[in-house]
Design a protein around this motif. Structure first.
Motif, short mmCIF file in Angstrom:
data_model
loop_
_atom_site.label_atom_id
_atom_site.label_comp_id
_atom_site.label_asym_id
_atom_site.label_seq_id
_atom_site.Cartn_x
_atom_site.Cartn_y
_atom_site.Cartn_z
N VAL A 1 0.85 -1.19 0.00
CA VAL A 1 0.00 0.00 0.00
C VAL A 1 0.89 1.24 0.00
CG1 VAL A 1 -1.78 1.27 1.26
CG2 VAL A 1 -1.84 -1.22 1.20
N TYR A 2 0.66 2.13 -0.95
CA TYR A 2 1.50 3.33 -1.05
C TYR A 2 1.04 4.41 -0.07
CZ TYR A 2 -2.39 4.85 -4.09
OH TYR A 2 -3.63 5.15 -4.60
N GLU A 3 1.89 5.38 0.16
CA GLU A 3 1.57 6.52 1.02
C GLU A 3 0.75 7.52 0.20
OE1 GLU A 3 1.37 8.81 4.42
OE2 GLU A 3 2.20 6.79 4.18
N PRO A 4 -0.50 7.78 0.58
CA PRO A 4 -1.35 8.65 -0.25
C PRO A 4 -0.95 10.12 -0.14
CG PRO A 4 -2.50 8.07 1.78
CD PRO A 4 -1.20 7.30 1.79
N VAL A 5 -1.05 10.83 -1.26
CA VAL A 5 -0.81 12.28 -1.25
C VAL A 5 -2.04 13.02 -0.74
CG1 VAL A 5 0.88 12.14 -3.11
CG2 VAL A 5 -1.53 12.49 -3.67
N ASP A 6 -3.21 12.39 -0.85
CA ASP A 6 -4.45 12.97 -0.34
C ASP A 6 -5.50 11.85 -0.35
OD1 ASP A 6 -6.19 14.77 0.73
OD2 ASP A 6 -6.32 16.07 -1.01
N TRP A 7 -6.75 12.22 -0.13
CA TRP A 7 -7.82 11.24 -0.03
C TRP A 7 -9.01 11.64 -0.91
CZ3 TRP A 7 -7.38 6.73 2.75
CH2 TRP A 7 -6.25 6.64 3.55
N ILE A 8 -9.74 10.63 -1.33
CA ILE A 8 -11.04 10.82 -1.99
C ILE A 8 -12.11 10.38 -1.01
CG2 ILE A 8 -12.55 10.15 -3.90
CD1 ILE A 8 -10.10 9.60 -5.57
N GLY A 9 -12.93 11.33 -0.56
CA GLY A 9 -14.03 10.99 0.32
C GLY A 9 -15.24 10.56 -0.48
N VAL A 10 -15.87 9.46 -0.08
CA VAL A 10 -17.03 8.91 -0.80
C VAL A 10 -18.22 8.90 0.13
CG1 VAL A 10 -17.95 6.95 -2.09
CG2 VAL A 10 -15.50 7.47 -2.20
N ASP A 11 -19.27 9.60 -0.26
CA ASP A 11 -20.53 9.60 0.49
C ASP A 11 -21.52 8.70 -0.24
OD1 ASP A 11 -22.47 10.77 2.51
OD2 ASP A 11 -23.45 11.36 0.64
N ARG A 12 -22.07 7.72 0.48
CA ARG A 12 -23.03 6.79 -0.13
C ARG A 12 -24.45 7.19 0.24
NH1 ARG A 12 -20.59 1.42 2.29
NH2 ARG A 12 -19.86 2.91 3.86
N GLY A 13 -25.38 6.96 -0.68
CA GLY A 13 -26.76 7.35 -0.42
C GLY A 13 -27.73 6.58 -1.30
N VAL B 1 -20.49 18.04 -0.06
CA VAL B 1 -20.00 18.52 1.24
C VAL B 1 -19.75 17.34 2.18
CG1 VAL B 1 -20.63 19.84 3.29
CG2 VAL B 1 -21.08 20.78 1.02
N ALA B 2 -20.66 16.36 2.18
CA ALA B 2 -20.45 15.18 3.02
C ALA B 2 -19.19 14.43 2.59
CB ALA B 2 -21.67 14.27 2.93
N GLY B 3 -18.95 14.32 1.27
CA GLY B 3 -17.73 13.67 0.79
C GLY B 3 -16.48 14.41 1.22
N VAL B 4 -16.53 15.74 1.22
CA VAL B 4 -15.39 16.54 1.68
C VAL B 4 -15.13 16.30 3.16
CG1 VAL B 4 -14.57 18.89 2.03
CG2 VAL B 4 -15.68 18.28 -0.12
N ASN B 5 -16.20 16.22 3.96
CA ASN B 5 -16.03 15.94 5.38
C ASN B 5 -15.41 14.57 5.61
OD1 ASN B 5 -16.97 18.33 6.64
ND2 ASN B 5 -19.10 17.75 6.26
N VAL B 6 -15.84 13.60 4.82
CA VAL B 6 -15.24 12.26 4.92
C VAL B 6 -13.76 12.32 4.56
CG1 VAL B 6 -15.28 9.93 3.94
CG2 VAL B 6 -17.43 11.07 4.49
N ARG B 7 -13.43 13.06 3.52
CA ARG B 7 -12.02 13.21 3.13
C ARG B 7 -11.20 13.85 4.25
NH1 ARG B 7 -11.01 18.00 -0.74
NH2 ARG B 7 -11.32 18.97 1.30
#
Length: 384
Positions: free
Chosen positions: A184-196, A361-367
């Motif tokens: 597993v590589y070291e991430p430069v950032d994250w993708i937040g995923v909101d499910r609905g 916005v929810a995805g950003v909060n998850v990120r």
């Protein structure tokens, strides 16, 4: 990590007849062994083997190794039952379902899946055939079909048992592949995923995978189910079963497509994937009667599973973060209030005025939560 590869068998009519007879004999033998285990309270494999092995061979026509597989199948079934009882999956001890489960022995359908190990089943990858034990003797040159990727996984990583399955008149072999975990590589950032429900998945990048088509498809299937259930005929019952499988495959295909795209974007950009931890959502959320079926049948969990295993297979970091107030918290100033979300689709912070699509916005909060959680997970242990 363990993955399963499903290949389609292409037997001749004579071979299909022998496979059907084999499945039925193995499941009759397993049902008999289950009744003995239930009556004599035999819980371990060795005790049950000593009790039923001779009968399985003499009465049901099984050779040595299939008889051993039948005993293991029974022991595994009772182990799974005990685990479900302990986890409460069959309700409280006073419930009818719980009492029925402990009061009757486990039985196996005549054409239930049957495991075969390497002594009973061998693969010839170059010829794309298998050799398999049947009640009519060893049957060779049974053709199978699979994709190039499946063949590559079978040749390099197949290990352990393979299950013989008959589904809707078609024959399949489900093989287990033990694939080594990539680093597993070291991430430069994250993708937040909101499910609905309205939007199956929305990422912090603003990508939206709508569930409108799936919702229309499921409502149409529900109307057809109601029409067939009203007929109360055997033909209607068979068609209901086929429709249920078709609807399930449709939803699974959509989850595969969505998760594959998200993992591909994360891998290409060097980021990780974060989702909300939705465990216990049925206990936490109270819904109207007309909404309960939608929530219970919507494939939230399956989408999360697909994201997790595809990310693991690709070496993409994956995290589950706390889901509390992700749709009500402002990612700019941190203000959390129910009034921040005046509608299902809109978010507007009452303090700083930040506005935008609520799911984004929810995805950003998850990120943002994944950023903090990853720092905590990867932080070196403090020396005393």
């Amino acid at each position: 990590m363990k993955l399963v590869v499903q290949v389609k068998l292409l037997p001749s009519p004579e071979q299909a007849s022998a496979l059907e007879a084999t499945l039925r004999a193995c499941n009759r033998a397993a049902t008999h062994a289950s009744q003995v285990a239930f009556t004599k309270q035999l819980t371990d494999r060795n005790s049950l083997h000593k009790e039923v092995y001779a009968d399985l061979r003499a009465t049901f026509g099984l050779s040595a190794q299939p008889a051993v597989r039948a005993v293991k199948k029974v022991v595994d079934a009772y182990t799974t039952l005990k685990a479900n009882l302990r986890a409460g999956n069959l309700g409280p001890p006073a419930s009818k379902r719980y009492r029925t489960a402990i009061a009757t022995p486990i039985s196996f359908r005549p054409e239930a899946a049957q495991p075969f190990d390497d002594r009973c089943l061998s693969w010839q990858y170059d010829a794309r055939t298998v050799s398999i034990w049947t009640v009519d003797g060893r049957m060779k040159n049974v053709r199978f079909a699979c994709s190039a990727d499946q063949m590559k996984s079978l040749v390099a990583h197949r290990k352990g048992e393979s299950d013989l399955v008959r589904r809707d008149g078609k024959w399949f072999l489900i093989a287990t592949c033990d694939i080594p975990d990539p680093e597993v590589y070291e991430p430069v950032d994250w993708i937040g995923v909101d499910r609905g429900i309205v939007n199956l998945a929305t990422t912090s990048d603003g990508t939206n995978y709508q569930g409108r088509r799936l919702g229309r498809y499921r409502r149409w299937q529900a109307r057809k189910r109601a029409e067939l259930q009203a007929r109360q005929t055997r033909s209607a019952t068979r068609r209901l079963a086929r429709r249920a499988q078709k609807e399930k495959r449709h939803a699974t295909q959509m989850n595969h497509r969505i998760s594959k795209e998200i993992v591909s974007v994360a891998q290409r950009t060097g980021r990780g994937i974060a989702v909300e931890k939705l465990v216990g959502i049925r206990e936490r959320v109270r819904l109207r009667r007309d909404q309960r079926g939608i929530l219970s049948s919507w494939p939230f969990h399956q989408l999360g599973q697909h994201l997790a295993y595809k990310a693991k297979k690709a070496g993409v970091p994956f995290l589950e973060v706390d889901a509390a107030y992700t749709s009500q918290r402002c990612p700019r100033c941190g203000h959390t209030e129910r009034a921040n979300r005046p509608g299902r689709d809109r978010f507007c912070c009452r303090r700083c005025g930040l506005a935008g699509p609520a799911d984004v916005v929810a995805g950003v909060n998850v990120r943002d939560r994944a950023r903090s959680a990853w720092v905590f997970v990867t932080a070196p242990a403090l020396s005393p």
